[in-house]
Design an enzyme around this catalytic site. Structure first.
Site, PDB file in Angstrom:
ATOM      1  N   HIS A  70      -3.256   6.780   2.400  1.00 47.96           N
ATOM      2  CA  HIS A  70      -3.678   5.489   1.863  1.00 47.96           C
ATOM      3  C   HIS A  70      -5.055   5.159   2.446  1.00 47.96           C
ATOM      4  O   HIS A  70      -5.278   5.242   3.665  1.00 47.96           O
ATOM      5  CB  HIS A  70      -2.648   4.418   2.238  1.00 47.96           C
ATOM      6  CG  HIS A  70      -3.159   3.031   2.062  1.00 47.96           C
ATOM      7  ND1 HIS A  70      -3.768   2.611   0.895  1.00 47.96           N
ATOM      8  CD2 HIS A  70      -3.214   1.966   2.924  1.00 47.96           C
ATOM      9  CE1 HIS A  70      -4.139   1.355   1.038  1.00 47.96           C
ATOM     10  NE2 HIS A  70      -3.823   0.933   2.254  1.00 47.96           N
ATOM     11  N   CYS A 101       0.820  -1.225   0.000  1.00 42.14           N
ATOM     12  CA  CYS A 101       0.000   0.000   0.000  1.00 42.14           C
ATOM     13  C   CYS A 101       0.847   1.267   0.000  1.00 42.14           C
ATOM     14  O   CYS A 101       0.322   2.365  -0.180  1.00 42.14           O
ATOM     15  CB  CYS A 101      -0.938  -0.005   1.189  1.00 42.14           C
ATOM     16  SG  CYS A 101      -1.989  -1.453   1.181  1.00 42.14           S
ATOM     17  N   ASN A 108     -10.174  -0.804   0.477  1.00 37.77           N
ATOM     18  CA  ASN A 108      -8.726  -0.620   0.431  1.00 37.77           C
ATOM     19  C   ASN A 108      -8.208  -1.199  -0.889  1.00 37.77           C
ATOM     20  O   ASN A 108      -8.214  -2.415  -1.080  1.00 37.77           O
ATOM     21  CB  ASN A 108      -8.111  -1.351   1.633  1.00 37.77           C
ATOM     22  CG  ASN A 108      -6.594  -1.288   1.651  1.00 37.77           C
ATOM     23  OD1 ASN A 108      -5.966  -0.919   0.678  1.00 37.77           O
ATOM     24  ND2 ASN A 108      -6.017  -1.677   2.775  1.00 37.77           N
TER      25      ASN A 108
HETATM   26  N1  ACO Z   1     -17.806  -9.070  10.509  1.00 38.07           N
HETATM   27  C1  ACO Z   1     -18.236  -9.307  11.751  1.00 38.07           C
HETATM   28  N2  ACO Z   1     -17.397  -9.616  12.774  1.00 38.07           N
HETATM   29  C2  ACO Z   1     -16.084  -9.665  12.482  1.00 38.07           C
HETATM   30  C3  ACO Z   1     -15.570  -9.429  11.185  1.00 38.07           C
HETATM   31  C4  ACO Z   1     -16.500  -9.129  10.186  1.00 38.07           C
HETATM   32  N3  ACO Z   1     -16.121  -8.885   8.912  1.00 38.07           N
HETATM   33  N4  ACO Z   1     -14.228  -9.559  11.218  1.00 38.07           N
HETATM   34  C5  ACO Z   1     -13.892  -9.843  12.480  1.00 38.07           C
HETATM   35  N5  ACO Z   1     -15.013  -9.921  13.239  1.00 38.07           N
HETATM   36  C6  ACO Z   1     -15.116 -10.208  14.659  1.00 38.07           C
HETATM   37  C7  ACO Z   1     -13.920 -10.938  15.218  1.00 38.07           C
HETATM   38  O1  ACO Z   1     -14.061 -12.323  15.042  1.00 38.07           O
HETATM   39  C8  ACO Z   1     -13.957 -10.517  16.650  1.00 38.07           C
HETATM   40  O2  ACO Z   1     -14.914 -11.303  17.314  1.00 38.07           O
HETATM   41  P1  ACO Z   1     -14.613 -11.862  18.809  1.00 38.07           P
HETATM   42  O3  ACO Z   1     -14.461 -10.640  19.666  1.00 38.07           O
HETATM   43  O4  ACO Z   1     -15.818 -12.686  19.114  1.00 38.07           O
HETATM   44  O5  ACO Z   1     -13.346 -12.633  18.695  1.00 38.07           O
HETATM   45  C9  ACO Z   1     -14.499  -9.091  16.629  1.00 38.07           C
HETATM   46  O6  ACO Z   1     -15.166  -8.968  15.356  1.00 38.07           O
HETATM   47  C10 ACO Z   1     -13.434  -8.048  16.738  1.00 38.07           C
HETATM   48  O7  ACO Z   1     -12.404  -8.358  15.801  1.00 38.07           O
HETATM   49  P2  ACO Z   1     -11.103  -7.521  15.725  1.00 38.07           P
HETATM   50  O8  ACO Z   1     -10.173  -8.121  14.702  1.00 38.07           O
HETATM   51  O9  ACO Z   1     -10.591  -7.285  17.113  1.00 38.07           O
HETATM   52  O10 ACO Z   1     -11.676  -6.132  15.144  1.00 38.07           O
HETATM   53  P3  ACO Z   1     -10.981  -4.732  15.090  1.00 38.07           P
HETATM   54  O11 ACO Z   1     -11.728  -3.793  15.926  1.00 38.07           O
HETATM   55  O12 ACO Z   1      -9.482  -4.826  15.285  1.00 38.07           O
HETATM   56  O13 ACO Z   1     -11.241  -4.333  13.587  1.00 38.07           O
HETATM   57  C11 ACO Z   1     -10.113  -4.202  11.459  1.00 38.07           C
HETATM   58  C12 ACO Z   1     -10.715  -5.127  12.528  1.00 38.07           C
HETATM   59  C13 ACO Z   1     -11.230  -3.384  10.854  1.00 38.07           C
HETATM   60  C14 ACO Z   1      -9.495  -5.087  10.396  1.00 38.07           C
HETATM   61  C15 ACO Z   1      -9.063  -3.264  12.107  1.00 38.07           C
HETATM   62  O14 ACO Z   1      -8.185  -4.006  12.914  1.00 38.07           O
HETATM   63  C16 ACO Z   1      -8.277  -2.511  11.069  1.00 38.07           C
HETATM   64  O15 ACO Z   1      -8.815  -1.684  10.361  1.00 38.07           O
HETATM   65  N6  ACO Z   1      -6.969  -2.747  11.002  1.00 38.07           N
HETATM   66  C17 ACO Z   1      -6.131  -2.127   9.950  1.00 38.07           C
HETATM   67  C18 ACO Z   1      -6.164  -3.035   8.765  1.00 38.07           C
HETATM   68  C19 ACO Z   1      -5.610  -2.412   7.537  1.00 38.07           C
HETATM   69  O16 ACO Z   1      -5.791  -1.248   7.287  1.00 38.07           O
HETATM   70  N7  ACO Z   1      -4.951  -3.243   6.737  1.00 38.07           N
HETATM   71  C20 ACO Z   1      -4.474  -2.868   5.471  1.00 38.07           C
HETATM   72  C21 ACO Z   1      -3.164  -2.179   5.544  1.00 38.07           C
HETATM   73  S1  ACO Z   1      -2.636  -1.683   4.029  1.00 38.07           S
HETATM   74  C22 ACO Z   1      -1.840  -2.923   3.130  1.00 38.07           C
HETATM   75  O17 ACO Z   1      -0.641  -2.875   2.985  1.00 38.07           O
HETATM   76  C23 ACO Z   1      -2.638  -4.062   2.491  1.00 38.07           C
END
Ligand code: ACO
Length: 336
Positions: free
Chosen positions: A260, A118, A290
């Site tokens: 990004h 990214c 993304n």
């Molecule tokens: N729908 C519903 N529930 C979900 C989903 C979904 N799509 N995905 C995960 N959950 C659940 C999990 O299982 C978890 O449940 P649990 O508490 O029973 O275990 C709960 O939701 C919370 O999950 P987390 O992973 O802790 O959620 P978080 O608040 O961290 O949000 C997210 C996840 C949105 C991915 C966040 O961490 C984020 O935005 N991180 C940055 C990711 C990013 O930008 N990546 C790309 C970088 S750029 C590149 O180089 C590709």
């Protein structure tokens, strides 16, 4: 190749392309257990575009985006000296840039791929500006393009909801140093955390019988979302501040924050840390998700088309992602 001089760099034109097929959050919830409410509140994403159909590749999107950028300024492709394709999802591991060079008729251009996830477009812009500033090349096409839908585990709800496919392009050209648009850049890598976000290669279990030679294949995107989130929110503001400080500029000089497009919460948190008002954030991730290396040039092209960015506006452009790699470019926008 010309002799060594210090030229200015101007962004002459931009273009972008997205696939026609769109998948919204409600449709996503028919594929994995999720909801529009969960995706919207955690990420700000409402829908994403996906490259479907066989024989369609990242090169197809990159070609359309490049042609649009060329057409906008009626530029003859033979004038391009260099093409840099930032992508992590090429359709040929040896590189896809040469296919683009051939397809758009850039017969005089050298072309290569650059892999930095990214952050790829930011690194591409910096690389292009070095070639221009030292007088090696005059006109450079930089493309950010990714089709991560091909590398997603569509049964993994923690990643498949985030990504979309797109391409964006910018044509850079040399200009007098007094009109230089690329004011400064600041780049970083920390490979210690590369395991937080990767598309790992894995050997097959059985080696080749004679040579103990292991062959394998690439797996799906694996991501530690929480760690990537913490990294982006803590490191991106520092990179932006370092870049501004070395120009004796402050956050008050910023007209637009173009990050990004990973997650709306990351965009807002970075702006908040820098005390930049939210109306200065350029954001279009609700429509596209993304799109990795494409996200910055896609958002830039849309902002330019909407007439958002005025002559002499200061744009802070920051990329971050796998590697981990992150960096900032400060641009003084010159009207196209
Ligand atoms: N729908 C519903 N529930 C979900 C989903 C979904 N799509 N995905 C995960 N959950 C659940 C999990 O299982 C978890 O449940 P649990 O508490 O029973 O275990 C709960 O939701 C919370 O999950 P987390 O992973 O802790 O959620 P978080 O608040 O961290 O949000 C997210 C996840 C949105 C991915 C966040 O961490 C984020 O935005 N991180 C940055 C990711 C990013 O930008 N990546 C790309 C970088 S750029 C590149 O180089 C590709």
């Amino acid at each position: 190749m010309k002799s060594s001089t210090t030229q200015g760099v101007k962004i002459l034109s931009t273009g972008s392309a997205v696939p026609h097929i769109s998948l919204n959050n409600d449709q996503m919830s028919e594929i994995v257990q999720t909801s529009d409410e969960w995706i919207s509140t955690r990420t700000g994403i409402k829908e994403r575009r996906l490259l479907t159909g066989s024989q369609q590749s990242v090169a197809d999107l990159a070609i359309v985006a490049s042609k649009k950028a060329l057409d906008k300024i009626s530029m003859d492709p033979s004038q391009i000296d260099l093409i840099i394709l930032a992508t992590s999802s090429p359709n040929d591991l040896f590189g896809s840039a040469s296919q683009i060079q051939h397809s758009i008729g850039a017969i005089n251009a050298v072309a290569f791929d650059l892999t930095a996830a990214c952050s790829g477009f930011v690194l591409g812009l910096v690389t292009a500006s070095q070639f221009i500033q030292n007088g090696s090349y005059c006109s450079v096409l930089v493309i950010g393009a990714d089709v991560l839908s091909k590398w997603i585990d569509w049964s993994d709800r923690s990643t498949c909801i985030l990504f979309g496919d797109a391409a964006g392009a910018a044509i850079l050209q040399s200009c007098p140093s007094t009109e230089n648009s690329i004011l400064n850049f600041q780049l970083n890598t920390d490979g210690h955390y590369s395991h937080h976000l990767s598309i790992p290669y894995q050997d097959d279990k059985k080696p080749h019988s004679f040579l103990n030679l292991h062959q394998g294949s690439f797996k799906y995107i694996s991501m530690n979302g929480k760690e990537v989130y913490k990294f982006a929110v803590s490191q991106v503001p520092l990179s932006i501040l370092k870049c501004l400080n070395s120009l004796n500029m402050s956050v008050n000089d910023i007209n637009w924050l173009l990050l990004h497009q990973a997650n709306e919460r990351i965009l807002n948190a970075v702006a908040e840390k820098l005390s930049i008002s939210r109306d200065k954030i350029i954001a279009n991730l609700s429509k596209y998700g993304n799109t990795s290396a494409a996200s910055i040039p896609l958002a830039l092209d849309e902002a330019v088309q909407e007439g958002k960015i005025a002559n002499n506006d200061v744009l802070v452009v920051a990329g971050f992602g796998a590697g981990l790699t992150w960096g900032t470019i400060i641009v003084r926008w010159k009207e196209l």
